[in-house]
Design an enzyme around this catalytic site. Sequence first.
Site, PDB file in Angstrom:
ATOM      1  N   LEU A 509     -10.610 -21.726  56.429  1.00  8.38           N
ATOM      2  CA  LEU A 509     -10.986 -20.810  57.499  1.00  8.38           C
ATOM      3  C   LEU A 509     -10.831 -19.399  56.947  1.00  8.38           C
ATOM      4  O   LEU A 509      -9.754 -19.004  56.503  1.00  8.38           O
ATOM      5  CB  LEU A 509     -10.091 -20.993  58.733  1.00  8.38           C
ATOM      6  CG  LEU A 509     -10.284 -19.973  59.864  1.00  8.38           C
ATOM      7  CD1 LEU A 509     -11.705 -20.027  60.413  1.00  8.38           C
ATOM      8  CD2 LEU A 509      -9.276 -20.208  60.985  1.00  8.38           C
ATOM      9  N   GLU A 510     -11.921 -18.647  56.965  1.00  3.66           N
ATOM     10  CA  GLU A 510     -11.932 -17.274  56.474  1.00  3.66           C
ATOM     11  C   GLU A 510     -11.848 -16.343  57.685  1.00  3.66           C
ATOM     12  O   GLU A 510     -12.775 -16.279  58.488  1.00  3.66           O
ATOM     13  CB  GLU A 510     -13.227 -17.040  55.680  1.00  3.66           C
ATOM     14  CG  GLU A 510     -13.304 -15.726  54.956  1.00  3.66           C
ATOM     15  CD  GLU A 510     -14.589 -15.614  54.132  1.00  3.66           C
ATOM     16  OE1 GLU A 510     -14.586 -14.888  53.136  1.00  3.66           O
ATOM     17  OE2 GLU A 510     -15.609 -16.256  54.492  1.00  3.66           O
ATOM     18  N   ILE A 511     -10.724 -15.661  57.821  1.00  2.00           N
ATOM     19  CA  ILE A 511     -10.524 -14.750  58.947  1.00  2.00           C
ATOM     20  C   ILE A 511     -10.841 -13.326  58.494  1.00  2.00           C
ATOM     21  O   ILE A 511     -10.312 -12.870  57.474  1.00  2.00           O
ATOM     22  CB  ILE A 511      -9.091 -14.849  59.496  1.00  2.00           C
ATOM     23  CG1 ILE A 511      -8.848 -16.255  60.075  1.00  2.00           C
ATOM     24  CG2 ILE A 511      -8.832 -13.787  60.548  1.00  2.00           C
ATOM     25  CD1 ILE A 511      -7.465 -16.452  60.659  1.00  2.00           C
TER      26      ILE A 511
END
Length: 763
Positions: A509-511
């Site tokens: 997951l790339e925040i």
Amino acid sequence: MAVSRAACVFSTFATSKYHLFSGHISRNLSVSSSWAARTHVSYELKDDVAVIRLNDPTAKVNTLSLQMQSELTEVMGEIWSNGGVKSAVFISRKPGCFIAGADIKMIQACKSSEEVTCLSREGQKMLEKIEKSPIPIVAAIHGSCLGGGLELAIACQYRVATKSNKTVLGTPEVMLGLLPGAGGTQRLPKMVGLPGAFDMMLTGKNIRAEKAKKMGLVHQLVDPLGPGLKPAEERTMEYLEEVAVGVAKEIANKKIPLTKEKSFMQKLQDAVMELGPVRKKIYKTVSERVQKQTKNLYPAPEKIIECVQTGMEQGSEAGYLAEAENFGKLAMTSESKALIGLYHGQVACRKNQLGPPEKEVKKLAVLGAGLMGSSIAQVSIDKGLTTILKDTTVDSLSRGHEKIYKSLDAKVKKNEMTAFERDTIMSNLLIQTDYSGFESADMVIEAVFEDINIKHKVVKEVEAVVPSHCVFVSNTSGLPIRDIAAASQRPENVIGMHYFSPVEKMQLLEIITTDKTSTDTLASAVNVGLKQGKVIIIVKDGPGFYTTRCLLCVFLECIRIFQEGVEVQRLDALSESFGFHTGLSVVADEVGLDVALHSSENLSKAFGPRYEGGDLEIVRLMVEKGFRGRKSGKGFSIYSKTREERRINPEMEEIFKNYKVATPLAISSDSDIQLRMVSRCLNESVLCLQEGIVANPVEGDIGAVFGYGFPPSHGGPFRFIDTFGAERLVSTMRRYEDVYGNQFTPCQLLLDHAKDHSRKFYK
């Protein structure tokens, strides 16, 4: 940017604690545990049974650290010298973990393969004493029993395990480029047979307790207890201990035999395995399968087969020696170091460094019931989050609901969950076409079409109905979050969460944060991502963020390579031999050529000539013809609807013939084609670090490997540069720069590393 099978390699890293048994007592241990109070191992006598409790007070899980091994050796010496003790029980004081193995840092501290081999030999000797114990020892297992933890358990004379979902047994060493080093390659085949042992050791997968019993890993199962006056976990542990003590007494009193009469089929299978030609056929078949799957990029699987074969054909003594020597050799390989680096990176990216948000997200809403939206909803309800799934049409909602139900129901059919658990999870999902209930939502995730005007419209609609604390999340793969937040009245509440497809399988997951995103908003996003079981990297806002930006460099260069006449089959073979899980044309088809085109056009506008490569008009023509990739059945390849088979799309090849360009012979070798594919991506990764898009090399490597499938055997772009050499990479890119221009111009940080040979991304 959605990537499917291309980045699914080594996905089991996500759910397991990977520690390895790496020896007995270090000769350099400065303080003997006999001189100090024991902290990791304690025991008490229950009648004539010694109950040995394992607990590392410094960690959440038990590992066979130097301290624990030293104390365990001391305790066993006391017990064996006590004539009044007739049997013993090993049990953990940590409810979720029996023993997860030994600390990997013990291996990393070794400077040579000989040192690691010595650790392995000492570990083998320790477990041999357990195996040949003068009194029966029962391993009482609840929670993870992995790596060296399983090797300890199978050295015991009897094993009792709870049927809890938390209880898993496995040998995950292969996932770190290693092998079971404390006798596992020798004991497992005798316990579960060659096929079962190879399946465990070559895949590293977890085995649940019920399957473990059928395989012969576990003798007896215990049902976990529900809540009562005490917490359920505490009651389960007490009950497990009570059962294990009873079993230990009965074994000592000869009421429970350690060996049971085998069935006719079991005797027949044993007789078949006694035949040399049968075993030889198994070794050959398994070896061929391993070579096909690993493409000879990972040495550990072949060494596992070698150790097993040596033990079975030449005897245990030769087998144990082969195991220790191969364990030592593997620990020094670049592949093992790369995989261990990824393991440590995963651990770091699964920690919440920000702490809890001011208001915990208890109610989530997802906009868009398409592939991404429904998948995000699924991983949310699966973790107990009450989730609203909203779409504009009933048909879309029905398809989204059906997709989620079928995915969970497939687990029921595989006995991975019960029908009751499936229905309980589904009860967390609400589907609707309006905004009712949004007034109590703590977070809204939009997964609508990649159009800035549509996203602006959604932002305004949502903010009109949600409470002021509600976090607005965009699941965009490339549109700058600041542009989306421009329509918001509360830009401090806006953040990006870039999921990867299929969401239920992909770990990353790339925040994405903007300069206006509040710390509390970031804390909320991280908290939700960790609940969903994700490995998280936090990146700064910008076109393409990190993973999309790097992946599209590869995509654009591949288009140019195709234009130069390199066949799709050749490029795919070269990308796989470099270490990608699948051919790069397949990666593009998985992403979707329409998505890749849209994102490439946006990045070309943002970065200018530096972000050019192959002619995007080719991709545009393919998309216009409906060649959007796997989702449309056609892209670079034509895909079967019922099977995984594919064949090259001849119409695609015809399009490329009209855009063919010449290529200098000096840069058309296999190695040059491979380096052209990845060098721009490597440079872009370093540039992202230079610009502060990624915070550090660790998150950069995790993002690359688990986001778009950068070869795990190389450990990620930053570790690859350290190994390959920055100066060598710069020299190679300068050759390409002379031909193709500034798309291959090394960034300043890469040049700095090339000038200073001592400068590394990893110390």
